[in-house]
Design an enzyme around this catalytic site. Structure first.
Site, mmCIF file in Angstrom:
data_model
loop_
_atom_site.group_PDB
_atom_site.id
_atom_site.type_symbol
_atom_site.label_atom_id
_atom_site.label_comp_id
_atom_site.label_asym_id
_atom_site.label_seq_id
_atom_site.Cartn_x
_atom_site.Cartn_y
_atom_site.Cartn_z
ATOM 1 N N LYS A 27 3.050 49.638 -54.398
ATOM 2 C CA LYS A 27 3.008 50.930 -55.549
ATOM 3 C C LYS A 27 4.323 51.230 -56.008
ATOM 4 C CE LYS A 27 0.828 53.790 -52.995
ATOM 5 N NZ LYS A 27 1.976 55.130 -52.913
ATOM 6 N N ARG A 86 -3.192 62.509 -53.195
ATOM 7 C CA ARG A 86 -3.643 61.702 -52.012
ATOM 8 C C ARG A 86 -4.906 61.917 -51.235
ATOM 9 N NH1 ARG A 86 1.572 59.022 -51.000
ATOM 10 N NH2 ARG A 86 1.687 58.088 -48.796
ATOM 11 N N ARG A 136 9.742 45.583 -44.944
ATOM 12 C CA ARG A 136 9.963 46.267 -46.054
ATOM 13 C C ARG A 136 11.395 47.096 -45.712
ATOM 14 N NH1 ARG A 136 6.117 50.841 -48.903
ATOM 15 N NH2 ARG A 136 6.433 51.874 -46.820
ATOM 16 N N ARG A 173 12.664 52.034 -43.651
ATOM 17 C CA ARG A 173 12.263 53.541 -43.971
ATOM 18 C C ARG A 173 11.848 54.107 -42.397
ATOM 19 N NH1 ARG A 173 8.000 54.520 -48.510
ATOM 20 N NH2 ARG A 173 6.982 55.677 -47.022
ATOM 21 N N ARG A 178 -0.369 56.031 -40.844
ATOM 22 C CA ARG A 178 -0.448 56.087 -42.136
ATOM 23 C C ARG A 178 -1.827 55.470 -42.659
ATOM 24 N NH1 ARG A 178 5.019 53.888 -42.943
ATOM 25 N NH2 ARG A 178 4.615 53.873 -45.181
HETATM 26 P P1 AMP Z 1 5.047 57.339 -49.559
HETATM 27 O O1 AMP Z 1 6.478 57.139 -49.813
HETATM 28 O O2 AMP Z 1 4.085 57.618 -50.738
HETATM 29 O O3 AMP Z 1 4.557 56.406 -48.454
HETATM 30 O O4 AMP Z 1 4.906 58.618 -48.898
HETATM 31 C C1 AMP Z 1 5.852 59.037 -47.689
HETATM 32 C C2 AMP Z 1 5.133 60.132 -46.730
HETATM 33 O O5 AMP Z 1 5.210 61.256 -47.330
HETATM 34 C C3 AMP Z 1 3.611 59.876 -46.442
HETATM 35 O O6 AMP Z 1 3.421 59.164 -45.264
HETATM 36 C C4 AMP Z 1 3.240 61.402 -46.322
HETATM 37 O O7 AMP Z 1 3.890 61.791 -44.995
HETATM 38 C C5 AMP Z 1 4.033 62.302 -47.042
HETATM 39 N N1 AMP Z 1 3.382 62.192 -48.567
HETATM 40 C C6 AMP Z 1 3.699 61.693 -49.702
HETATM 41 N N2 AMP Z 1 3.018 62.068 -50.729
HETATM 42 C C7 AMP Z 1 1.856 62.780 -50.126
HETATM 43 C C8 AMP Z 1 0.723 63.563 -50.515
HETATM 44 N N3 AMP Z 1 0.379 63.643 -51.697
HETATM 45 N N4 AMP Z 1 0.033 64.428 -49.752
HETATM 46 C C9 AMP Z 1 0.451 64.494 -48.339
HETATM 47 N N5 AMP Z 1 1.779 63.894 -47.827
HETATM 48 C C10 AMP Z 1 2.316 63.075 -48.698
#
Ligand code: AMP
Length: 238
Positions: A26, A102, A139, A170, A181
């Site tokens: 993504k 999300r 990653r 990360r 996740r």
């Molecule tokens: P990502 O970089 O999109 O994988 O997001 C990293 C982390 O941020 C996720 O595993 C969640 O803990 C948090 N996160 C990101 N976007 C959201 C969202 N829309 N709602 C809730 N938690 C989020």
């Protein structure tokens, strides 16, 4: 929730949502598509990582959820995203939302406040769970510019191909958080996708294969739903 997006109004530039399982590509695909469509790329995960890095109290709270692989609570998410989406003038530039909404509740909050203009298309990058695990394990993220890459392409140097910064795993790419996740995605995504499908917004593209192939599928999805954008996508769409 509604107050977070006060000042909603009509927007003219493209407004897209991109969804997908962790490791579906993504972030990479959104950065490329946003550049092509000339809209800001708004990643909720990046906003949270910036808040955590800034060392604020809010960042401390967010960091505990992120490190555990849990979703950040909706009220915090909506405040942070609304602060970035800004006022009408800023939203008029359009946006590509990556990682937000999300949950179905977040999607409903977004559309309740911004109305039908909140997004004209939601694209799901579909990659099965067993295919994302090796991608997540490999990653790496640049500690300088935040670019996401992986060990397969950058193993020779251990440095970012864009800025030569050091690459690191990360904080939430450790096995427990990855498992959590993915489980959260499997819980939250079906009702969210169904809701977006009911609104007539959802298109799914196959996220397997080379990044260039996936990009091409995304562009085709965009121009088939929003023909006016063909001009921006011509090199790929024709
Ligand atoms: P990502 O970089 O999109 O994988 O997001 C990293 C982390 O941020 C996720 O595993 C969640 O803990 C948090 N996160 C990101 N976007 C959201 C969202 N829309 N709602 C809730 N938690 C989020």
């Amino acid at each position: 929730m509604a107050a977070a997006f006060a000042g909603a109004g009509r927007q003219l530039a493209p407004r897209l949502i991109v969804l997908g399982r962790q490791g579906a590509g993504k972030g990479t695909q959104c950065a490329r598509l946003a550049e092509q469509l000339d809209v800001p790329h708004l990643s909720s995960g990046d906003l949270f990582r910036a808040e955590i890095a800034a060392g604020t109290k809010l960042g401390g709270t967010i960091g505990r959820y992120v490190a555990a692989g849990e979703l950040v609570p909706d009220d915090i998410v909506l405040d942070v995203v609304a602060a970035r989406l800004g006022d009408n003038a800023r939203r008029a530039a359009g946006y590509l939302l990556d990682g937000f909404p999300r949950t179905q509740a977040q999607a409903q909050a977004l559309f309740e406040v911004l109305g039908a203009d909140a997004a004209e298309l939601a694209i799901e990058i579909d990659v099965p769970a067993d295919a994302v695990l090796p991608r997540l394990a490999a990653r790496r993220m640049c500690i300088e510019c935040g670019m996401v890459t992986n060990l397969h392409t950058d193993s020779s140097t251990g440095r970012c191909p864009a800025c030569r910064g050091f690459l690191e795993r990360r904080a939430d790419d450790h096995p427990d958080a990855i498992a959590r996740r993915l489980a959260v995605y499997d819980e939250q995504a079906p009702p969210l996708l169904e809701w977006l499908r009911d609104q007539g917004l959802l298109v799914s593209v196959d996220g397997r294969g080379e990044p260039d192939e996936v990009h091409e599928r995304l562009v085709q999805a965009v121009v088939s739903r929003i023909p006016a954008l063909r001009v921006l996508c011509r090199a790929v769409a024709d």
